[in-house]
Motif scaffolding. Structure first.
Motif, mmCIF file in Angstrom:
data_model
loop_
_atom_site.group_PDB
_atom_site.id
_atom_site.type_symbol
_atom_site.label_atom_id
_atom_site.label_comp_id
_atom_site.label_asym_id
_atom_site.label_seq_id
_atom_site.Cartn_x
_atom_site.Cartn_y
_atom_site.Cartn_z
ATOM 1 N N PHE A 1 -25.551 36.934 -13.920
ATOM 2 C CA PHE A 1 -25.838 37.011 -12.482
ATOM 3 C C PHE A 1 -25.986 35.602 -11.923
ATOM 4 O O PHE A 1 -26.877 34.853 -12.332
ATOM 5 N N ARG A 2 -25.121 35.227 -10.987
ATOM 6 C CA ARG A 2 -25.137 33.896 -10.400
ATOM 7 C C ARG A 2 -26.389 33.681 -9.556
ATOM 8 O O ARG A 2 -27.117 34.619 -9.217
ATOM 9 N N THR A 3 -26.630 32.435 -9.181
ATOM 10 C CA THR A 3 -27.869 32.079 -8.470
ATOM 11 C C THR A 3 -28.008 32.778 -7.127
ATOM 12 O O THR A 3 -29.119 33.016 -6.664
ATOM 13 N N TYR A 4 -26.876 33.117 -6.501
ATOM 14 C CA TYR A 4 -26.938 33.717 -5.163
ATOM 15 C C TYR A 4 -27.159 35.233 -5.201
ATOM 16 O O TYR A 4 -27.385 35.861 -4.164
ATOM 17 N N VAL A 5 -27.113 35.857 -6.364
ATOM 18 C CA VAL A 5 -27.321 37.306 -6.463
ATOM 19 C C VAL A 5 -28.810 37.605 -6.275
ATOM 20 O O VAL A 5 -29.662 36.980 -6.904
ATOM 21 N N ARG A 6 -29.115 38.549 -5.404
ATOM 22 C CA ARG A 6 -30.511 38.897 -5.120
ATOM 23 C C ARG A 6 -30.871 40.310 -5.595
ATOM 24 O O ARG A 6 -32.041 40.614 -5.794
ATOM 25 N N GLY A 7 -29.881 41.189 -5.763
ATOM 26 C CA GLY A 7 -30.159 42.563 -6.168
ATOM 27 C C GLY A 7 -30.694 43.405 -5.018
ATOM 28 O O GLY A 7 -30.852 42.942 -3.879
ATOM 29 N N GLU B 1 -35.627 33.675 -5.282
ATOM 30 C CA GLU B 1 -36.215 34.232 -4.057
ATOM 31 C C GLU B 1 -37.206 35.349 -4.346
ATOM 32 O O GLU B 1 -37.754 35.940 -3.422
ATOM 33 N N GLY B 2 -37.411 35.670 -5.627
ATOM 34 C CA GLY B 2 -38.347 36.731 -5.966
ATOM 35 C C GLY B 2 -37.707 37.768 -6.872
ATOM 36 O O GLY B 2 -36.846 37.457 -7.692
ATOM 37 N N ILE B 3 -38.130 39.030 -6.709
ATOM 38 C CA ILE B 3 -37.674 40.117 -7.569
ATOM 39 C C ILE B 3 -36.674 41.000 -6.836
ATOM 40 O O ILE B 3 -36.879 41.391 -5.687
ATOM 41 N N GLY B 4 -35.574 41.313 -7.533
ATOM 42 C CA GLY B 4 -34.620 42.300 -7.051
ATOM 43 C C GLY B 4 -34.371 43.311 -8.157
ATOM 44 O O GLY B 4 -34.945 43.215 -9.251
#
Length: 500
Positions: free
Chosen positions: A338-344, A359-362
């Motif tokens: 999962f790349r850095t821009y993936v947030r889920g 950015e936190g949890i996804g």
């Protein structure tokens, strides 16, 4: 000396264009020239090339030495100057502006054919030329330097940063197969690739490699030290440098401001002397706060270059027995895909696992995990890939070597590419004990020896011994286990700041 009588060298006062294109102070240029056999400056046939001249400082300081060294051979001063300028000194500027500056430094006139030039040429360039060339695009990148076509294919009204010396397959053609005795320079360090502010491709190694193609007797360049143990696209260059027993001297500055006042380059800088006819160990000189330590040693002892002459003895001591390195339980970059821009997704759902991001949890589907699936149900320690505070000493001379985040990651939690992942333990307690180990000054000192930038990667743990993580570890226990002396402990603690 009164301020009215103070007449500073303009090249000492020159502000740097950026950390990518750093001007060389005259004092530093002369320290580099001191590494050469000084009889070179007494020979009227010696030829010098600066293939990346900016201020002209190298050519100017060489000219001074030649003017003194050839006084007996060519007694008439003007005849001597004409001979030196026309037949011994050559330069390739990196921009049109630096071409003018370099001619002004060497010829005392930006126009080598003008009346103010100290040696008359038939054209304005003299032996310092600049040709505006363009990148050669192939699949969106320059095939010579890797520049992004999207960023640098921008018309003739803007600087292309297509440096002539490295944009040719055969550099011999630039000077009609002329043989140079000495190639010396301070090349451009990197080129932005259009990514975020820290995203850039290195260039300096291309100048070193191209210079070697000209087969000079001596090559001297000052470059960032990131090649020691990392650097984007520098694996082959590092392997070549460490295996080249013609590198006779390396002078290393862990703090770049000791070399370039006011300039901070993560990982520091170094300059080296490559001698075509030399084969042997390298004289490695560390300069730290003005103090020097020099040891003659092999560059190929380890797969990365350990810069510190004191630290290498500690590494040898700690690694005397056949042990496994901690790097053996460090996951590859982007362990779960999962790349850095993936947030889920914001909310948990059936079949999801937690994704820890900057950015936190996804939440993501377990079926979408592309890599390291066998680690999903294990406990790991994760740390941010970028080192907090950068890879440079603070005002107290100590390094932090601390990631901005380090935490235990539970089973059925995974992380994005932002993090380094270590462990795969069956119990949370083992992961907690690894975290305590990673917090010690002992471990962070050993990590520092394998790092040359702000980025923490798998190779950063090369010198860190693997331990039994059924128990926590303290510095005192580790010092005792490896039999470190009071002096060795003091050295570690003089370099590494305790974690809060």
């Amino acid at each position: 000396m009164s301020k009215l009588n103070y007449n500073p060298d303009v090249l000492s006062c020159l502000a740097n264009l950026s950390n990518d294109e750093v001007f060389t102070p005259p004092q530093l240029a002369n320290q580099m020239l001191d590494m050469l056999p000084q009889e070179l400056f007494q020979n009227p046939d010696t030829k010098f090339l600066d293939p990346c001249t900016k201020s002209g400082v190298f050519l100017r300081e060489i000219a001074k030495r030649l003017i003194n060294g050839l006084a007996d051979t060519i007694p008439d001063l003007q005849t001597r100057i004409d001979h030196i300028m026309h037949h011994q000194l050559y330069g390739i500027a990196i921009t049109r502006l630096t071409a003018l500056m370099s001619r002004r430094s060497l010829y005392c006139s930006k126009d080598a054919s003008g009346k103010y030039s100290i040696s008359h040429f038939d054209d304005a360039d003299g032996n310092i030329h600049f040709d505006e060339i363009q990148h050669t695009w192939q699949n969106g990148k320059c095939r010579y330097c890797g520049a992004s076509q999207e960023v640098y294919d921008r018309g003739e009204d803007m600087e292309s940063h297509a440096y002539e010396f490295i944009h040719t397959d055969n550099p011999n053609e630039l000077y009609n197969n002329m043989t140079f005795d000495v190639i010396i320079g301070n090349p451009p360090y990197q080129l932005s690739d259009g990514g975020n502010a820290a995203s850039a491709i290195p260039l300096y190694h291309l100048f070193v490699e191209q210079a070697k193609k000209l087969q000079p007797r001596y090559l001297i360049m000052i470059i960032p030290a990131r090649w020691y143990a990392g650097g984007r696209g520098l694996d082959t260059f590092r392997e070549t440098m460490l295996g080249d027993n013609r590198i006779k001297h390396i002078t290393d500055f862990a703090d770049s401001s000791e070399c370039f006042p006011g300039v901070n380059i993560a990982g520091g800088v170094c300059y080296f002397l490559w001698d075509k006819d030399y084969k042997g160990e390298c004289n490695v000189r560390n300069i730290t706060k003005g103090e020097e330590i020099t040891i003659k040693r092999s560059l190929s002892e380890y797969q990365v270059f350990v810069r510190s002459n004191i630290a290498i003895n500690l590494i040898r001591k700690i690694n005397t027995s056949n042990h496994n390195s901690l790097s053996s339980i460090v996951y590859p970059s982007n362990p779960f895909g999962f790349r850095t821009y993936v947030r889920g997704e914001k909310n948990e759902f059936d079949g999801s696992v937690k994704l820890i991001t900057s950015e936190g949890i996804g939440f993501v589907k377990q079926s979408d995990i592309a890599k390291c699936k066998d680690a999903i149900d294990k406990y790991n320690v994760i740390m941010t890939r970028a080192m907090s505070g950068g890879n440079k000493p603070g005002t107290d001379g100590k390094y932090q070597v601390v990631p901005s985040t380090m935490r235990v990651m539970n089973a059925y939690e995974i992380c994005a590419e932002t993090y380094i992942c270590i462990g795969a333990f069956e119990t949370r307690k083992e992961a907690q004990n690894l975290r305590s180990y990673l917090s010690t000054m002992f471990v962070r000192f050993l990590m520092l020896q394998a790092m040359s930038s702000i980025m923490i990667n798998k190779e950063a743990f090369l010198f860190v011994p693997l331990q039994d993580f059924s128990k926590p570890w303290t510095d005192e226990e580790l010092y005792a286990k490896y039999g470190l002396t009071e002096e060795e402990i003091a050295f570690i603690e003089s370099m590494i700041r305790p974690m809060e």
